[in-house]
Design a protein around this motif. Structure first.
Motif, PDB file in Angstrom:
ATOM      1  N   ALA A   1     -12.717 -15.099 -25.844  1.00  0.00           N
ATOM      2  CA  ALA A   1     -11.800 -16.211 -25.606  1.00  0.00           C
ATOM      3  C   ALA A   1     -10.396 -15.683 -25.335  1.00  0.00           C
ATOM      4  O   ALA A   1      -9.981 -14.668 -25.892  1.00  0.00           O
ATOM      5  CB  ALA A   1     -11.790 -17.140 -26.824  1.00  0.00           C
ATOM      6  N   LEU A   2      -9.663 -16.355 -24.476  1.00  0.00           N
ATOM      7  CA  LEU A   2      -8.292 -15.994 -24.190  1.00  0.00           C
ATOM      8  C   LEU A   2      -7.398 -16.419 -25.344  1.00  0.00           C
ATOM      9  O   LEU A   2      -7.576 -17.469 -25.942  1.00  0.00           O
ATOM     10  CB  LEU A   2      -7.831 -16.660 -22.896  1.00  0.00           C
ATOM     11  CG  LEU A   2      -8.607 -16.287 -21.624  1.00  0.00           C
ATOM     12  CD1 LEU A   2      -8.028 -17.050 -20.439  1.00  0.00           C
ATOM     13  CD2 LEU A   2      -8.564 -14.803 -21.364  1.00  0.00           C
ATOM     14  N   ALA A   3      -6.407 -15.575 -25.669  1.00  0.00           N
ATOM     15  CA  ALA A   3      -5.485 -15.859 -26.768  1.00  0.00           C
ATOM     16  C   ALA A   3      -4.215 -16.463 -26.205  1.00  0.00           C
ATOM     17  O   ALA A   3      -3.457 -15.779 -25.524  1.00  0.00           O
ATOM     18  CB  ALA A   3      -5.192 -14.594 -27.551  1.00  0.00           C
ATOM     19  N   GLY A   4      -3.975 -17.742 -26.474  1.00  0.00           N
ATOM     20  CA  GLY A   4      -2.749 -18.379 -26.045  1.00  0.00           C
ATOM     21  C   GLY A   4      -2.804 -18.843 -24.600  1.00  0.00           C
ATOM     22  O   GLY A   4      -3.838 -18.748 -23.919  1.00  0.00           O
ATOM     23  N   PRO A   5      -1.680 -19.330 -24.104  1.00  0.00           N
ATOM     24  CA  PRO A   5      -1.633 -19.840 -22.728  1.00  0.00           C
ATOM     25  C   PRO A   5      -1.746 -18.710 -21.712  1.00  0.00           C
ATOM     26  O   PRO A   5      -1.456 -17.558 -22.009  1.00  0.00           O
ATOM     27  CB  PRO A   5      -0.259 -20.512 -22.657  1.00  0.00           C
ATOM     28  CG  PRO A   5       0.561 -19.792 -23.673  1.00  0.00           C
ATOM     29  CD  PRO A   5      -0.379 -19.465 -24.788  1.00  0.00           C
ATOM     30  N   PRO A   6      -2.177 -19.029 -20.495  1.00  0.00           N
ATOM     31  CA  PRO A   6      -2.291 -17.990 -19.462  1.00  0.00           C
ATOM     32  C   PRO A   6      -0.934 -17.336 -19.191  1.00  0.00           C
ATOM     33  O   PRO A   6       0.116 -17.976 -19.265  1.00  0.00           O
ATOM     34  CB  PRO A   6      -2.790 -18.760 -18.236  1.00  0.00           C
ATOM     35  CG  PRO A   6      -3.423 -19.983 -18.788  1.00  0.00           C
ATOM     36  CD  PRO A   6      -2.645 -20.335 -20.020  1.00  0.00           C
ATOM     37  N   ALA A   7      -0.959 -16.056 -18.890  1.00  0.00           N
ATOM     38  CA  ALA A   7       0.259 -15.298 -18.564  1.00  0.00           C
ATOM     39  C   ALA A   7      -0.068 -14.335 -17.436  1.00  0.00           C
ATOM     40  O   ALA A   7      -0.550 -13.222 -17.672  1.00  0.00           O
ATOM     41  CB  ALA A   7       0.791 -14.560 -19.776  1.00  0.00           C
ATOM     42  N   ILE A   8       0.151 -14.777 -16.204  1.00  0.00           N
ATOM     43  CA  ILE A   8      -0.136 -13.970 -15.015  1.00  0.00           C
ATOM     44  C   ILE A   8       1.048 -14.109 -14.073  1.00  0.00           C
ATOM     45  O   ILE A   8       1.439 -15.227 -13.721  1.00  0.00           O
ATOM     46  CB  ILE A   8      -1.433 -14.418 -14.308  1.00  0.00           C
ATOM     47  CG1 ILE A   8      -2.621 -14.428 -15.277  1.00  0.00           C
ATOM     48  CG2 ILE A   8      -1.731 -13.507 -13.122  1.00  0.00           C
ATOM     49  CD1 ILE A   8      -3.896 -14.969 -14.673  1.00  0.00           C
ATOM     50  N   ALA A   9       1.634 -12.985 -13.690  1.00  0.00           N
ATOM     51  CA  ALA A   9       2.777 -13.020 -12.779  1.00  0.00           C
ATOM     52  C   ALA A   9       2.315 -13.336 -11.358  1.00  0.00           C
ATOM     53  O   ALA A   9       1.180 -13.053 -10.973  1.00  0.00           O
ATOM     54  CB  ALA A   9       3.517 -11.698 -12.812  1.00  0.00           C
ATOM     55  N   GLU A  10       3.199 -13.907 -10.567  1.00  0.00           N
ATOM     56  CA  GLU A  10       2.867 -14.267  -9.197  1.00  0.00           C
ATOM     57  C   GLU A  10       2.968 -13.080  -8.248  1.00  0.00           C
ATOM     58  O   GLU A  10       2.296 -13.040  -7.218  1.00  0.00           O
ATOM     59  CB  GLU A  10       3.804 -15.383  -8.720  1.00  0.00           C
ATOM     60  CG  GLU A  10       3.627 -16.690  -9.480  1.00  0.00           C
ATOM     61  CD  GLU A  10       4.553 -17.773  -8.950  1.00  0.00           C
ATOM     62  OE1 GLU A  10       5.378 -17.458  -8.053  1.00  0.00           O
ATOM     63  OE2 GLU A  10       4.457 -18.918  -9.433  1.00  0.00           O
ATOM     64  N   ARG A  11       3.805 -12.118  -8.585  1.00  0.00           N
ATOM     65  CA  ARG A  11       3.983 -10.971  -7.685  1.00  0.00           C
ATOM     66  C   ARG A  11       4.292  -9.725  -8.503  1.00  0.00           C
ATOM     67  O   ARG A  11       4.658  -9.796  -9.677  1.00  0.00           O
ATOM     68  CB  ARG A  11       5.127 -11.235  -6.705  1.00  0.00           C
ATOM     69  CG  ARG A  11       6.459 -11.471  -7.379  1.00  0.00           C
ATOM     70  CD  ARG A  11       7.556 -11.799  -6.381  1.00  0.00           C
ATOM     71  NE  ARG A  11       8.830 -12.088  -7.044  1.00  0.00           N
ATOM     72  CZ  ARG A  11       9.694 -11.167  -7.444  1.00  0.00           C
ATOM     73  NH1 ARG A  11       9.419  -9.882  -7.245  1.00  0.00           N
ATOM     74  NH2 ARG A  11      10.823 -11.513  -8.029  1.00  0.00           N
TER      75      ARG A  11
END
Length: 578
Positions: free
Chosen positions: A83-93
């Motif tokens: 399971a993922l921990a916490g909200p998504p965190a992915i940069a756009e660039r």
């Protein structure tokens, strides 16, 4: 025994040659790495970009064909997805973040949150650019990258981390997405060390990588016998090293480990274990390089019986792999020059990585003295070496004066000793041609009685040579270990005192002054022995041709001072005789 002084001098001269070969053994010249063509035979494990594939962006991990890599958030063999921990965190660039200390500038990419550059502000390359400690590569695994149990980069190394809590000396990266969950924090501390804390929640089958190697050596540095590259660690009471040419995989326990790192003659990347470190693996790797020495791929060194002929020509370095205990790993790391005084001021024992050799007790004061002269008298390390040599000559003046007096008395006694030898010449063997030990004993007793009556010590002329040998080797070790002398100019064509004279003028002049010194020095013995001693300057020439210019400058200055001293003695003797 009338030739005892000469025999001792011969033995000492031979000792110089033997010790030189023992302490400075010739090292094989490693060939400069060349790029291996696509499709060539390679090891089964790939740590960098696979040959024959498109070059990814810096920090992008490439998974070789035939390998299966798992990461948090990616379905495992059983089909379960953490399971993922916490909200998504992915940069756009992709972006790069710079953090700085007083001496260093670290550049980190948010792709994998890896260190792509560490430039030293106060150290320069030969062309004047800031010195880069991270080996240039076309992509793949960078320092602080994550690898799995098979030493392949984890897919999360290709993820775009978000940047949080950024300030001039620190930054936090976080990723939470389909490639997994990870948090990395970097910060410079008050000592200029780069601290890092890495967390992969719920996973303990990962490792943190450093390397491969340190900085970007030139072809000349790769081929120099005076430039070393090795892994170094301080476990227990002694510092140990493992040369890249004698590459061997090593595992080091975390318990009792003060630090472990990758070094060359002048620079160091050292990791100081923090919390949750389980063990450290020193993994030798082979490097494939392209244009400009850019690393295109690196992979673990195969077993000796599996290395192909093509792979034997590749460069070798160490990759440092830190295995954590659990899902969090914290470390401190030193990136910088092996400046002895600076390292000694830190409470980690890193100054032990500066190898002054057997005569370190002499080399360290010499280095301190050079620094003082450089900072207070003349802002040039070449002239500082000259002044240091003058001071050494003054300190040794009582010994050299005693040596001169002893050699002069030996020269004056030579006719009397020859008379004793001629008297026993026909008695040294019996009628059967066997040595007459009794006659030899009596002759030796008469010669020793002559020495005693005249107050002459037959070994007195050798004492200064014995004293100067440690200074010679201490100067050598200092000049090959002191980063302050790297790229330090003297005058004229000498632009780097830590490397050999490019046109060999300095060693040739040194040899000529050595020859003149031999001609001026009083010497007992027959002409054959004198001719043997006159050959020593030419032997010294070949020994000094590849030596650092600073060492040759020291010996040349010492020769000139000895010639001046001998000229004064000879002038006083002529006046006394007149």
């Amino acid at each position: 025994m009338d030739n005892r002084r000469l025999l001792l001098a011969v033995l000492l001269s031979l000792a110089v040659l033997i010790l030189w070969q023992y302490l400075l053994p010739p090292k094989p010249r490693p060939r400069v790495p060349t790029q291996t063509e696509a499709g060539s035979t390679a090891a089964s494990k790939t740590l960098g970009t696979p040959a024959g594939t498109a070059t990814p962006a810096p920090g992008t991990a490439a998974t070789p064909a035939g390998t299966v890599a798992s990461a948090p958030g990616v379905p495992s063999a059983s089909g379960a997805t953490p399971a993922l921990a916490g909200p998504p965190a992915i940069a756009e660039r992709e972006e790069r973040v710079v953090i700085e200390s007083e001496r260093g500038r670290a550049e980190l990419s948010n792709r994998g949150a890896q260190l792509v550059s560490f430039a030293l502000k106060q150290d320069r390359t030969a062309d004047g650019h800031p010195l880069e400690l991270v080996r240039i590569r076309s992509g793949g695994l960078y320092p602080f990258g994550l690898v799995g149990a098979d030493l392949n980069p984890l897919p999360i190394d290709g993820g775009l981390f978000t940047v949080e809590n950024r300030d001039p000396s620190g930054v936090t990266f976080r990723y939470n997405g389909p490639l997994g969950t990870c948090r990395k924090t970097f910060r410079f501390d008050k000592d200029g060390l780069l601290t890092a804390e890495v967390t992969l929640p719920g996973r303990n089958d990962w490792s943190l990588a450093f390397g491969p190697g340190i900085r970007n050596p030139t072809a000349a540095e790769l081929g120099s016998r005076y430039q070393s590259r090795s892994a170094v660690w301080y476990l227990g009471t002694d510092v140990e090293t493992l040369d890249t040419r004698k590459a061997d995989r090593r595992e080091l326990p975390a318990g009792g480990l003060h630090y472990v790192g990758i070094e060359d003659s002048y620079y160091l990347t050292a990791v100081l274990p923090g919390r949750s470190l389980g063990k450290v693996v020193l993994q030798p790797v082979l490097l494939e390089t392209g244009t400009g020495g850019v690393v295109t791929r690196f992979f673990p060194l195969p077993p000796k019986d599996q290395i192909t002929k093509e792979q034997e020509s590749l460069g070798r370095e160490f990759l440092l792999v830190l295995h954590p205990e659990g899902d969090t790993l914290g470390v401190n790391s030193y990136w910088g020059p092996k400046a002895y005084e600076r390292l000694a001021a830190l409470p980690y024992g890193l100054d032990k990585t500066v190898d002054f050799g057997t005569f370190g007790i002499v080399a360290r004061p010499l280095l301190v003295g050079l620094h003082w002269i450089y900072n207070n008298i003349v802002h040039n390390y070449g002239w500082a070496i000259v002044l240091m040599t003058v001071l050494i000559k003054i300190v040794l003046l009582p010994l050299t004066h005693k040596s001169y007096v002893s050699m002069r008395k030996m020269q004056e006694l030579n006719p009397k000793m020859q008379s004793i030898r001629d008297r026993y010449k026909g008695k040294m063997k019996d009628k059967q041609g066997r040595p007459n030990l009794e006659a030899q004993r009596k002759m030796n007793e008469e010669i020793m009685g002559l020495y005693k009556a005249e107050g002459v010590n037959p070994a007195g002329g050798c004492l200064p040579m014995i004293v100067q040998l440690p200074i010679l080797f201490a100067f050598y070790r200092m000049l090959t270990a002191a980063v302050e002398l790297r790229n330090a100019p003297w005058a004229f064509w000498i632009h780097d005192l830590s490397t050999a004279d490019p046109i060999y003028i300095l060693p040739i002049v040194m040899s000529l002054t050595q020859f003149l010194q031999q001609r001026m020095t009083p010497m007992a013995g027959d002409p054959a022995q004198r001719r043997m001693f006159m050959m020593m300057p030419f032997v010294m020439l070949f020994l000094f041709l590849p030596s650092p210019s600073g060492l040759v400058l020291y010996w040349l200055t010492n020769n000139v001072l000895t010639i001046i001293q001998q000229g004064v003695y000879n002038h006083l003797k002529q006046r006394q005789e007149a």
